[in-house]
Scaffold this motif. Structure first.
Motif, PDB file in Angstrom:
ATOM      1  N   LEU A 105       0.859  -1.190   0.000  1.00  0.00           N
ATOM      2  CA  LEU A 105       0.000   0.000   0.000  1.00  0.00           C
ATOM      3  C   LEU A 105       0.888   1.230   0.000  1.00  0.00           C
ATOM      4  N   THR A 106       0.329   2.361  -0.380  1.00  0.00           N
ATOM      5  CA  THR A 106       1.082   3.603  -0.251  1.00  0.00           C
ATOM      6  C   THR A 106       0.929   4.136   1.169  1.00  0.00           C
ATOM      7  N   ALA A 107       1.940   4.872   1.626  1.00  0.00           N
ATOM      8  CA  ALA A 107       1.872   5.591   2.908  1.00  0.00           C
ATOM      9  C   ALA A 107       2.672   6.875   2.736  1.00  0.00           C
ATOM     10  N   LEU A 164       5.627  -0.879   1.914  1.00  0.00           N
ATOM     11  CA  LEU A 164       4.959   0.430   1.937  1.00  0.00           C
ATOM     12  C   LEU A 164       5.654   1.316   0.915  1.00  0.00           C
ATOM     13  N   LEU A 165       4.876   1.899   0.033  1.00  0.00           N
ATOM     14  CA  LEU A 165       5.440   2.793  -0.985  1.00  0.00           C
ATOM     15  C   LEU A 165       5.104   4.236  -0.642  1.00  0.00           C
ATOM     16  N   VAL A 166       6.148   5.053  -0.508  1.00  0.00           N
ATOM     17  CA  VAL A 166       5.941   6.489  -0.401  1.00  0.00           C
ATOM     18  C   VAL A 166       5.842   6.970  -1.849  1.00  0.00           C
ATOM     19  N   GLY A 167       4.634   6.918  -2.377  1.00  0.00           N
ATOM     20  CA  GLY A 167       4.433   7.183  -3.806  1.00  0.00           C
ATOM     21  C   GLY A 167       4.378   8.677  -4.084  1.00  0.00           C
ATOM     22  N   ASP A 168       4.803   9.034  -5.307  1.00  0.00           N
ATOM     23  CA  ASP A 168       4.684  10.454  -5.670  1.00  0.00           C
ATOM     24  C   ASP A 168       3.219  10.818  -5.940  1.00  0.00           C
ATOM     25  N   SER A 169       2.328   9.833  -5.852  1.00  0.00           N
ATOM     26  CA  SER A 169       0.890  10.132  -5.881  1.00  0.00           C
ATOM     27  C   SER A 169       0.532  11.093  -4.752  1.00  0.00           C
ATOM     28  N   LEU A 170       1.411  11.248  -3.774  1.00  0.00           N
ATOM     29  CA  LEU A 170       1.150  12.184  -2.673  1.00  0.00           C
ATOM     30  C   LEU A 170       0.930  13.596  -3.191  1.00  0.00           C
ATOM     31  N   VAL A 217      10.719   4.477  -1.617  1.00  0.00           N
ATOM     32  CA  VAL A 217      10.367   5.876  -1.887  1.00  0.00           C
ATOM     33  C   VAL A 217      10.457   6.138  -3.398  1.00  0.00           C
ATOM     34  N   ASP A 218       9.430   6.759  -3.935  1.00  0.00           N
ATOM     35  CA  ASP A 218       9.386   7.095  -5.358  1.00  0.00           C
ATOM     36  C   ASP A 218      10.383   8.190  -5.705  1.00  0.00           C
ATOM     37  N   MET A 219      11.056   8.049  -6.834  1.00  0.00           N
ATOM     38  CA  MET A 219      11.862   9.148  -7.384  1.00  0.00           C
ATOM     39  C   MET A 219      10.906  10.011  -8.207  1.00  0.00           C
ATOM     40  N   GLY A 251      10.990  -1.282 -10.237  1.00  0.00           N
ATOM     41  CA  GLY A 251      10.625  -0.712 -11.536  1.00  0.00           C
ATOM     42  C   GLY A 251       9.146  -0.376 -11.584  1.00  0.00           C
ATOM     43  N   HIS A 252       8.735   0.332 -12.624  1.00  0.00           N
ATOM     44  CA  HIS A 252       7.309   0.711 -12.792  1.00  0.00           C
ATOM     45  C   HIS A 252       7.061   0.873 -14.287  1.00  0.00           C
ATOM     46  N   ILE A 253       6.255  -0.042 -14.849  1.00  0.00           N
ATOM     47  CA  ILE A 253       5.959   0.005 -16.285  1.00  0.00           C
ATOM     48  C   ILE A 253       4.438  -0.015 -16.500  1.00  0.00           C
ATOM     49  N   VAL A 284       8.827  -5.362 -10.082  1.00  0.00           N
ATOM     50  CA  VAL A 284       8.355  -4.383 -11.071  1.00  0.00           C
ATOM     51  C   VAL A 284       6.861  -4.126 -10.865  1.00  0.00           C
ATOM     52  N   VAL A 285       6.506  -2.862 -10.672  1.00  0.00           N
ATOM     53  CA  VAL A 285       5.092  -2.472 -10.627  1.00  0.00           C
ATOM     54  C   VAL A 285       4.567  -2.443 -12.066  1.00  0.00           C
ATOM     55  N   ILE A 286       3.401  -3.060 -12.269  1.00  0.00           N
ATOM     56  CA  ILE A 286       2.728  -2.971 -13.572  1.00  0.00           C
ATOM     57  C   ILE A 286       1.415  -2.245 -13.335  1.00  0.00           C
ATOM     58  N   GLU A 287       1.272  -1.086 -13.949  1.00  0.00           N
ATOM     59  CA  GLU A 287       0.056  -0.281 -13.705  1.00  0.00           C
ATOM     60  C   GLU A 287      -0.844  -0.258 -14.945  1.00  0.00           C
ATOM     61  N   GLY A 288      -2.151  -0.326 -14.710  1.00  0.00           N
ATOM     62  CA  GLY A 288      -3.157  -0.097 -15.752  1.00  0.00           C
ATOM     63  C   GLY A 288      -2.924  -0.896 -17.016  1.00  0.00           C
ATOM     64  N   GLY A 322       0.941  -5.563  -9.152  1.00  0.00           N
ATOM     65  CA  GLY A 322      -0.070  -4.972 -10.023  1.00  0.00           C
ATOM     66  C   GLY A 322      -0.860  -3.871  -9.360  1.00  0.00           C
ATOM     67  N   ILE A 323      -1.194  -2.860 -10.161  1.00  0.00           N
ATOM     68  CA  ILE A 323      -2.201  -1.858  -9.766  1.00  0.00           C
ATOM     69  C   ILE A 323      -3.039  -1.661 -11.031  1.00  0.00           C
ATOM     70  N   GLY A 324      -4.234  -2.193 -11.011  1.00  0.00           N
ATOM     71  CA  GLY A 324      -5.019  -2.215 -12.235  1.00  0.00           C
ATOM     72  C   GLY A 324      -4.392  -3.134 -13.260  1.00  0.00           C
ATOM     73  N   GLN A 375      -0.012  -7.022  -5.104  1.00  0.00           N
ATOM     74  CA  GLN A 375      -0.955  -5.944  -5.435  1.00  0.00           C
ATOM     75  C   GLN A 375      -0.588  -4.698  -4.643  1.00  0.00           C
ATOM     76  N   ILE A 376      -0.825  -3.543  -5.267  1.00  0.00           N
ATOM     77  CA  ILE A 376      -0.680  -2.273  -4.550  1.00  0.00           C
ATOM     78  C   ILE A 376      -1.865  -1.388  -4.891  1.00  0.00           C
ATOM     79  N   LEU A 377      -2.300  -0.601  -3.914  1.00  0.00           N
ATOM     80  CA  LEU A 377      -3.304   0.441  -4.165  1.00  0.00           C
ATOM     81  C   LEU A 377      -2.843   1.705  -3.454  1.00  0.00           C
ATOM     82  N   VAL A 378      -3.316   2.833  -3.930  1.00  0.00           N
ATOM     83  CA  VAL A 378      -3.113   4.087  -3.207  1.00  0.00           C
ATOM     84  C   VAL A 378      -4.053   4.030  -1.999  1.00  0.00           C
ATOM     85  N   SER A 379      -3.495   4.105  -0.791  1.00  0.00           N
ATOM     86  CA  SER A 379      -4.295   3.899   0.434  1.00  0.00           C
ATOM     87  C   SER A 379      -5.494   4.831   0.495  1.00  0.00           C
TER      88      SER A 379
HETATM   89  O1  KIV Z   1       2.835   7.001  -6.738  1.00  0.00           O
HETATM   90  C1  KIV Z   1       2.237   5.960  -6.475  1.00  0.00           C
HETATM   91  O2  KIV Z   1       1.456   5.883  -5.530  1.00  0.00           O
HETATM   92  C2  KIV Z   1       2.491   4.813  -7.336  1.00  0.00           C
HETATM   93  C3  KIV Z   1       1.574   3.636  -7.168  1.00  0.00           C
HETATM   94  C4  KIV Z   1       0.302   3.963  -7.822  1.00  0.00           C
HETATM   95  C5  KIV Z   1       2.175   2.390  -7.694  1.00  0.00           C
HETATM   96  O3  KIV Z   1       3.350   4.836  -8.143  1.00  0.00           O
END
Ligand code: KIV
Length: 273
Positions: free
Chosen positions: A27-29, A45-51, A87-89, A141-143, A184-188, A207-209, A217-221
């Motif tokens: 999950l993201t945090a 736990l992914l500190v995603g740039d979705s923040l 942590v996301d770059m 990775g993230h593709i 490797v994250v595979i999105e959508g 996977g996310i989608g 599996q990962i989702l944005v919390s």
């Molecule tokens: O930024 C993010 O939260 C992500 C996930 C959606 C995988 O990259």
């Protein structure tokens, strides 16, 4: 002198070894309290740039900076106990060259104490993934759908619908997986292809989608908790409606304050007798 005790968190190696066994729960945090709540249930736990969108109200993730990611990475590390923290770059901090990517990734590792970094990109980023992995920077990775490319892609849309897109994704997965990414994250991405990519590479797919065929599996919390209501992608399952609950609680508080029902005697300091 005794050896320093290593934190008990799962490492990127542990995550990599989970391929083909138990599904990897991610999950993201973005904050300490959330990390504390999610950590016991998650492997990663992914500190995603979705923040940028979820916490800061940005329209896309393009405006997120390295400083923001480092600050939130530090916050999550204060709350994480056992999950592997990645942590996301953010956009613009790793695409220019593998050397720039290395310098910025090292800052993230050193200043947050996290376990790994994530970067978006397929075959065009494989050299960078290899460069970092060979020099002590574990890379997730993230593709597939890559949100940082929203401006060139012209929006967010699922991928893998045409044979041409399928071919490109096969090349991306093989290149990033083969270059040393630990997962490797595979999105959508459409299901048959996500399943095929999972079988194609030796490291776990998250996977996310991208269907249940992935290794994890990962989702944005905030999506799955019902805290982010701007839009809900088709692949999100809402496990709660915390946004509605917060709104109800705030409404009740406002009513209590306006009617002087709050604070009550139990919330009030009395002079010592
Ligand atoms: O930024 C993010 O939260 C992500 C996930 C959606 C995988 O990259």
């Amino acid at each position: 002198m005794s050896a320093p005790t290593r934190p008990k968190r799962l490492t990127p190696r542990h995550i990599q070894a989970m391929k083909g066994s138990d599904p990897i729960v991610c999950l993201t945090a973005y904050t300490t309290p959330t990390a504390r709540l999610l950590d016991p249930h998650c492997d990663l736990l992914l500190v995603g740039d979705s923040l940028g969108m979820v916490l800061y109200g940005m329209e896309t993730t393009v405006g997120v900076t390295l400083e923001m990611m480092i600050a939130h990475g530090q916050a999550v590390m204060r709350g994480a106990g056992k999950a592997c923290v990645v942590v996301d770059m953010p956009f613009g901090t790793y695409q220019e060259s593998k050397e720039v990517a290395f310098r910025n990734a090292v800052r993230v590792l050193q200043e947050t104490g996290c376990d790994a970094i994530k970067l978006e990109g397929g075959e065009e980023m494989a050299e960078t993934v290899g460069f970092l992995s060979a020099r002590g920077v574990p890379v997730l990775g993230h593709i597939g759908l890559m949100p940082q490319q929203v401006n060139t892609a012209g929006g967010y849309r699922s991928v893998g619908h045409s044979e041409q897109e399928g071919e490109k994704l096969r090349r991306d997965a093989s290149a990033v997986g083969g270059a040393g990414a630990f997962a490797v994250v595979i999105e959508g991405t459409v299901e048959p292809l996500a399943r095929e990519l999972t079988g194609l590479i030796d490291v776990p797919t998250i996977g996310i989608g991208a269907s249940s065929a992935c290794d994890g599996q990962i989702l944005v919390s905030d999506d799955m908790l019902g805290l982010f209501n701007e839009f809900t992608p088709r692949f999100v399952k809402r496990y709660d409606e915390l946004g509605q609950r917060i709104s109800r609680a705030a409404e009740e508080y406002a009513t209590d304050v306006r009617s002087r029902r709050f604070p009550g005697p139990e919330h009030t300091f009395k002079p010592r007798s």
